[in-house]
Design an enzyme around this catalytic site. Sequence first.
Site: not given
Length: 265
Positions: A154, A158
Site C-alpha cells: 500500500h 497508510k
Amino acid sequence: MLKVAIHGASGKMGQAIVRLAANERAQVVGAIVSRGSSRIGRDVGELAGTGNIGVAMSDDTSAGLLGADVVIDFSRPEALPRLLHLAMRAKVAVVSGTTRLDGTCERLLDETAQHVPVLWSPNTSIGIHVLAEIAASAAQRLGPGYDVEIVEVHHRAKVDAPSGTAVRLADAIRAAREPTATLADVHGREGNVGPRKANELGIFAVRGGDVIGDHTVHLLGPGERIELTHRATSRDLFARGALRAAWHLHGKPPGRYTMADVIGG
C-alpha cells in the site's frame, strides 16, 4: 433512484462515491463530515468535482440521514458507534468499509442488524472477494503440504498494517484449513528463526509510493507454487462495490450481510 447518505463525505472514498453515484442509479441526499470540519457548508458535489448537487456537508449525523435508504460509511472507528445508533433509530440500512474496529463496534454492528440491514467489509472490491474464495478453495484442495503466505502493498500514507483486506484473506485461508489445522499468524521474520513451521500463516506489509492496494496470496509446495494477485488501480472500484452493496441491502430485512451475498457467493 437509491437515496444514499455518505458518512465520511470529505474523504477520498466519500468523494469517489459522490462522483459515481449517478452512474449507479443512486442519489446522494446527505453528506456527513467530522465535527468541526473546515468543509462544513460546502457542497459535496463541488468538492468531488461533479458540480453543485445541492447537498451541503454537515456534521449533524441525524440531519444527514434524513430521506436516505442507505448510509455508506468510510470514516474512522471512533465515529462508527454514533452512526450505528442513529441509523438504527432512523431505520436506515448501513454499508460500512471502516476498518480496525474494536469489540464495541463489532457488538454494535450485530445490535444494529437486529433493526436494519447491515453490511460491514474491510474491502468492498468485488474482485477481492472473488480472490478470497479462490484462495480458500486452493488452500483447501492443495492441503497442508502447501504453505500459505500473504503479501500486501500500500501507499506510504497508510497508517495501519496489515491491511484489513490481508486479514480478510487470512481468515478465509484459516477457515478453509480448519478444523484439521490451526494456523498461527506471522508478521515478520528476522535473525535465526529456524525452519518455517507447518502451521505458520505469513502476513507481510509493504509500504511506499502511491500504491492503492496490491494483495498476493502465495501457495508454496514441493516443486511448484501458485501466486494469486489482485491489484487495485483506482479507488473507484471500492466505491462501485459499496454502491452495489447498498443496492443489495435496499428492501432487505434486518440482518448481517456480506460481500459474498452481494456477488451471489
